[in-house]
Enzyme design. Sequence first.
Site, PDB file in Angstrom:
ATOM      1  N   GLU A  58      -6.500  -7.316  -1.030  1.00  0.00           N
ATOM      2  CA  GLU A  58      -6.925  -7.427   0.376  1.00  0.00           C
ATOM      3  C   GLU A  58      -8.391  -7.062   0.457  1.00  0.00           C
ATOM      4  O   GLU A  58      -8.824  -6.077  -0.130  1.00  0.00           O
ATOM      5  CB  GLU A  58      -6.175  -6.421   1.272  1.00  0.00           C
ATOM      6  CG  GLU A  58      -4.793  -6.822   1.640  1.00  0.00           C
ATOM      7  CD  GLU A  58      -4.147  -5.855   2.642  1.00  0.00           C
ATOM      8  OE1 GLU A  58      -4.870  -5.179   3.392  1.00  0.00           O
ATOM      9  OE2 GLU A  58      -2.909  -5.793   2.657  1.00  0.00           O
ATOM     10  N   GLU A  71       0.811  -1.222   0.000  1.00  0.00           N
ATOM     11  CA  GLU A  71       0.000   0.000   0.000  1.00  0.00           C
ATOM     12  C   GLU A  71       0.845   1.273   0.000  1.00  0.00           C
ATOM     13  O   GLU A  71       0.751   2.109   0.915  1.00  0.00           O
ATOM     14  CB  GLU A  71      -0.935  -0.001   1.198  1.00  0.00           C
ATOM     15  CG  GLU A  71      -1.919  -1.146   1.161  1.00  0.00           C
ATOM     16  CD  GLU A  71      -3.006  -1.025   2.215  1.00  0.00           C
ATOM     17  OE1 GLU A  71      -2.818  -0.296   3.199  1.00  0.00           O
ATOM     18  OE2 GLU A  71      -4.049  -1.677   2.040  1.00  0.00           O
TER      19      GLU A  71
HETATM   20  C1  GAL Z   1      -4.386  -2.722   5.085  1.00  0.00           C
HETATM   21  C2  GAL Z   1      -2.958  -3.194   5.253  1.00  0.00           C
HETATM   22  C3  GAL Z   1      -2.924  -4.463   6.044  1.00  0.00           C
HETATM   23  C4  GAL Z   1      -3.717  -4.321   7.309  1.00  0.00           C
HETATM   24  C5  GAL Z   1      -5.121  -3.930   6.944  1.00  0.00           C
HETATM   25  C6  GAL Z   1      -5.988  -3.768   8.168  1.00  0.00           C
HETATM   26  O1  GAL Z   1      -4.473  -1.403   4.688  1.00  0.00           O
HETATM   27  O2  GAL Z   1      -2.355  -3.438   4.002  1.00  0.00           O
HETATM   28  O3  GAL Z   1      -1.578  -4.792   6.334  1.00  0.00           O
HETATM   29  O4  GAL Z   1      -3.126  -3.351   8.106  1.00  0.00           O
HETATM   30  O5  GAL Z   1      -5.098  -2.711   6.266  1.00  0.00           O
HETATM   31  O6  GAL Z   1      -7.178  -3.175   7.868  1.00  0.00           O
END
Ligand code: GAL
Length: 672
Positions: free
Chosen positions: A297, A143
């Site tokens: 994700e 990110e």
């Molecule tokens: C994302 C991040 C993850 C984790 C997740 C939690 O933005 O890439 O590592 O932190 O959020 O919501």
Amino acid sequence: MKYLGCAYYPEYWGRERVETDAHLMREAGINVVRIGEFAWCSLEPEEGVYTFEWLHECVQSLGRHGIHVILCTPTATPPAWLTDSYPDTRLVNAEGRRLDHGERRHYCYTSDTYWRHTARIVDRLAREFSPYRHVIGWQIDNEPAMGEQGICHCENCQASFQAWLKNKYITVDHLNDQWATRFWSMDYTAWTQIRLGQTKGKHTPSRALDTRRFASDALGEYIIKQGRLIRQHDADAVISTNLNGDVFTDLDFYKVFATMDIAMKDMYFDICTMDTNAMILDQFRSFKPGKPFWITETGAGMCGIGRPSHRDQFKAWMWSSYAHGADAYVVFRWRTCLSGQEQELEGLLEHSGHAGHRYRKAQEAFHQMHRIAPLLGDLPPLTSPIAMVHDYDVMWAYQSNCIQKVVNYGENFARLYRELYRKHLSADVIAPSASLDKYRLVILPTLIMIDPPFAQRLQQFVEKGGILLAQGQIDMKDRNSNFLGEQAPCLLQDLLGVRLHGGMYLFSAVEADESWTRQTHFTVGMTGELDGKNVSGSASGWIGDVGLTSGTALLTFDEHDYQGQPAITENRTGNGISIFAAAIGMDEALLENLFSHVLDRAGIAFRTDIPEHVEVLQRGRFAFVINHLNETVHLNLDSDYTAILGDITSGKLILKPYGVTILEQLPPVTSS
Ligand code: GAL
């Protein structure tokens, strides 16, 4: 959907768990895992000492279970030995604090030292892991859109910024001229006097904007260089980086994704309303037109800031992603961690390793996808006759200006998109440089900067019969975020048929009845006629001081200083029409009427018989109907369909709460 998976942290759970986990993953229908984005200290515990065996073992085990791997470069979390021995690699925030170990994305992206270490680990990983055929993708960093730590202000970045400015403006005098520094005695006499600007608050807009451009270029280059390195070893794998949020961030996603194989998106549905989620999916499918994107994700459960989802919502979000063009759906994360910064953040498995309700939800969804997707074959991409134009300079100019609290670029953009969503339409989100050929309607959400080539293309688009909706502050500033000393819209005056003498921000420090001192928006009303219907509404962000040239007024302001002046106008050019709404912060009813009018002009049909938050997305002969409401919805069908997923009962669709139906249009019956 080709890939269904989760983020996995074998460096945390230990190699003895891998077999059990891989087995459970297979049972859940998982065929890809994303590994390694925070594993640097386990991969290189001391400078130059590599301990990759555990990762080899894990990748091999996953391979034996038929699970693919997306390998991530670990550069978001450098090890303590690195940040300690080389303090210049740590990011200095806007307050001048050098960040500590234990934070995340706390590195300086212009540091040569950091690049040297990055190049070493990335090169070595790519060399060792690209031979595995089931390593199908590489994710660079994690990110990298800077939101987490902001822009680095270390002395190395200051010097790089000065070099970047020198390259752009050649002489300090030219920079003074372009930034128009005379007000508040800001003229510079040497490059070294020019420091990175703050990106928020009351700062020189030109300096703030160049700061944003520089930081985006520098971070973008750091990511792109990693991609090039990996490509030297891996000719076939998909290489990209997972970007978070929507496109309204510090990194120019167009530039970064232009060099990547696909767009990757981290998408937490539970923290946004579904219209915003749909907008984000549309933005991401637009980066690589015609190509699928990956959701790298998505939430397994609560993130702490979201909401617990209904048992069928996971499926609804997955199908919505698929219908918008996602080819991978990867959950964050496999198991809820016992320790660390995110110990409460729910994974598919519980802390104990128990495969509970979240695991079962994903399992049900993934099995459904594996069963249904092959029946759909290769779907043509989702297309739209509508484009919304997004320009990073415009956005950064608004965001770095004190006017941000009155005119929020992202919010304005999302409000306009929401009207399309409410009418069950989608839009491509394009940069001003993209071709307009395939569109019937182009929307310019408060595009305060417009360059001559784009103005020319807009003119041609309308002449050929296109419909243009220009909204808000159009064509009023130069590329340094300075207002132009001419009447706006500078290049689009003929096309829009109006003159914009100025405008008024609708924000007040005092309540209208003098009762209270409070920062508040105030509204200005407007009335008129759209398609033979009396329409009224209001704006609450900004209104324009408009005079007509060749255009006609559809609505006029009916109060305040611009009473009787045009608020929404229309002008014909060639075969097309330009509609100009000199207002930001239009209320929902007004937007609804305005969009009905504009869509009607563009000949774009939309449905009014389907409730809001029920998506209808057409891909080839298949229609995806997705209910994002926690209530049952009944819909009439307008044609002959068969249901691939869900049921048709007596010609009606009954969608349960968060239910999904996939319809296949039956070919018309022909007599032989
Ligand atoms: C994302 C991040 C993850 C984790 C997740 C939690 O933005 O890439 O590592 O932190 O959020 O919501």
